[in-house]
Design an enzyme around this catalytic site. Structure first.
Site, PDB file in Angstrom:
ATOM      1  N   ASP A   1       0.862  -1.183   0.000  1.00  0.00           N
ATOM      2  CA  ASP A   1       0.000   0.000   0.000  1.00  0.00           C
ATOM      3  C   ASP A   1       0.902   1.237   0.000  1.00  0.00           C
ATOM      4  O   ASP A   1       1.562   1.539   0.996  1.00  0.00           O
ATOM      5  CB  ASP A   1      -0.893  -0.017   1.246  1.00  0.00           C
ATOM      6  CG  ASP A   1      -1.870   1.150   1.305  1.00  0.00           C
ATOM      7  OD1 ASP A   1      -1.692   2.128   0.555  1.00  0.00           O
ATOM      8  OD2 ASP A   1      -2.816   1.085   2.126  1.00  0.00           O
ATOM      9  N   HIS A   2       0.926   1.969  -1.135  1.00  0.00           N
ATOM     10  CA  HIS A   2       1.860   3.079  -1.268  1.00  0.00           C
ATOM     11  C   HIS A   2       1.461   4.294  -0.437  1.00  0.00           C
ATOM     12  O   HIS A   2       2.219   5.271  -0.346  1.00  0.00           O
ATOM     13  CB  HIS A   2       1.986   3.489  -2.739  1.00  0.00           C
ATOM     14  CG  HIS A   2       3.353   3.998  -3.106  1.00  0.00           C
ATOM     15  ND1 HIS A   2       4.203   4.567  -2.195  1.00  0.00           N
ATOM     16  CD2 HIS A   2       4.014   4.008  -4.288  1.00  0.00           C
ATOM     17  CE1 HIS A   2       5.331   4.918  -2.790  1.00  0.00           C
ATOM     18  NE2 HIS A   2       5.242   4.589  -4.068  1.00  0.00           N
ATOM     19  N   ARG A   3       0.304   4.263   0.201  1.00  0.00           N
ATOM     20  CA  ARG A   3      -0.073   5.366   1.088  1.00  0.00           C
ATOM     21  C   ARG A   3       0.777   5.367   2.350  1.00  0.00           C
ATOM     22  O   ARG A   3       1.028   6.430   2.940  1.00  0.00           O
ATOM     23  CB  ARG A   3      -1.555   5.273   1.459  1.00  0.00           C
ATOM     24  CG  ARG A   3      -2.509   5.464   0.294  1.00  0.00           C
ATOM     25  CD  ARG A   3      -3.949   5.227   0.722  1.00  0.00           C
ATOM     26  NE  ARG A   3      -4.154   3.852   1.199  1.00  0.00           N
ATOM     27  CZ  ARG A   3      -5.307   3.405   1.712  1.00  0.00           C
ATOM     28  NH1 ARG A   3      -6.342   4.231   1.840  1.00  0.00           N
ATOM     29  NH2 ARG A   3      -5.410   2.151   2.103  1.00  0.00           N
TER      30      ARG A   3
END
Length: 308
Positions: free
Chosen positions: A280-282
């Site tokens: 999850d690149h968040r």
């Protein structure tokens, strides 16, 4: 004799569609109920009138030249043959998987991969296998040990998308395909703290109860990191879809002999597996994923530390 004769798929379909087999008129050989009969009953249709039984003379007579040849028995009774041209509703588990996959599309994902030598890891497994240790448990233990040094990899993004929740426990989920479709992810809880012998016993129990659909919710929905392993099928590399509510999933390919450059600058053959992670690149950045893979690689390539 009062028995209901139906094909295995017809029985499963009747269960899924909530059709009482006692109300279904079978059109198969000797009145056997087929999947088509169940579907027709579910839709409220009537069964076609059965053909009149042939007289002995007719049975003895040769078939007319225009008659179509009978299908081979080994094909006619198979599930594969019965599935063609039919529509089967999702099971509850398949429906849940489908919804989760759609939910995953809302997450900005990225992927990182690394090649890892497994000669020493495989040797350790062979040494421990007679004592009941499974490769799955050994792999989960290695992941747990690596995650202990990288808390963001088993964290989650908050529901409002404005923060990170760092989980207290390292619970490793492992994807298991179910015989009737779909998959489930039994959880090896506290994979970093539990020894590999207990992890192996726990895994055997989880798989047995998962196949029997006897897992408690917390035994399949409490994972904080997921492993999907297709190496046993001969798969070299693949990408896994991130389960909603988690930061990372690891896709494990098969280990196979590979020509590599050795430490002393020579050419050698080592067993190598490909590891791909989806994150999850968040909350996970490229450097986070790379550093985790470096730690995992170091553990797999020097695995005796897992016995400490």
């Amino acid at each position: 004799d009062g028995r209901i004769i139906a094909t295995p798929y017809a029985k499963q379909l009747a269960k899924d569609l909530r059709v009482d087999l006692a109300t279904v008129a079978g059109t198969g050989p000797n009145g056997r109920i087929t999947a088509s009969d169940v579907e027709r009953t579910a839709k409220g249709g009537a069964a076609p009138a059965p053909a009149a039984a042939p007289s002995p003379a007719a049975v003895a007579a040769p078939a007319p030249a225009a008659a179509a040849p009978a299908a081979p028995a080994k094909v006619a009774g198979t599930t594969v043959a019965e599935l063609r041209g039919t529509t089967k509703p999702f099971t509850t588990l398949q429906g849940a998987v489908a919804r989760n996959m759609l939910e995953s599309l809302k997450v900005p994902e990225f992927r990182v991969s690394m090649s890892i030598e497994t000669d020493k890891f495989d040797a350790l497994y062979k040494r421990l296998k007679p004592h009941g240790v499974t490769m799955t448990a050994l792999l989960a233990k290695a992941v747990g040990a690596a995650l202990a040094r990288h808390p963001v990899l088993f964290a989650s993004c908050t529901a409002d998308g404005n923060g990170i929740t760092y989980n207290e426990r390292i619970n490793v989920s492992l994807a298991v395909a179910m015989p009737d479709g779909g998959l489930i992810t039994p959880v090896l809880q506290d994979a970093d703290k539990t020894d590999i012998y207990q992890l192996s016993r726990n895994w055997a129990d989880l798989v047995k109860r998962a196949r029997a659909k006897q897992l408690k919710p917390e035994e399949y929905n409490s994972g904080t990191f997921t492993i999907s392993n297709l190496g046993m099928y001969g798969v070299d590399t693949f990408d896994a879809i991130l389960p909603p509510g988690t930061a990372c999933i690891m896709a494990v390919g098969g280990s196979k002999p590979t020509v590599v450059a050795t430490e002393d600058g020579l050419i050698g053959v080592r067993k190598v597996m490909q590891i791909n992670i989806t994150a999850d690149h968040r909350i996970v950045y490229g450097a986070d994923a790379a550093e985790f893979l470096q730690t995992f690689k170091a553990i797999v390539e020097s695995p005796d530390q897992l016995l400490l």
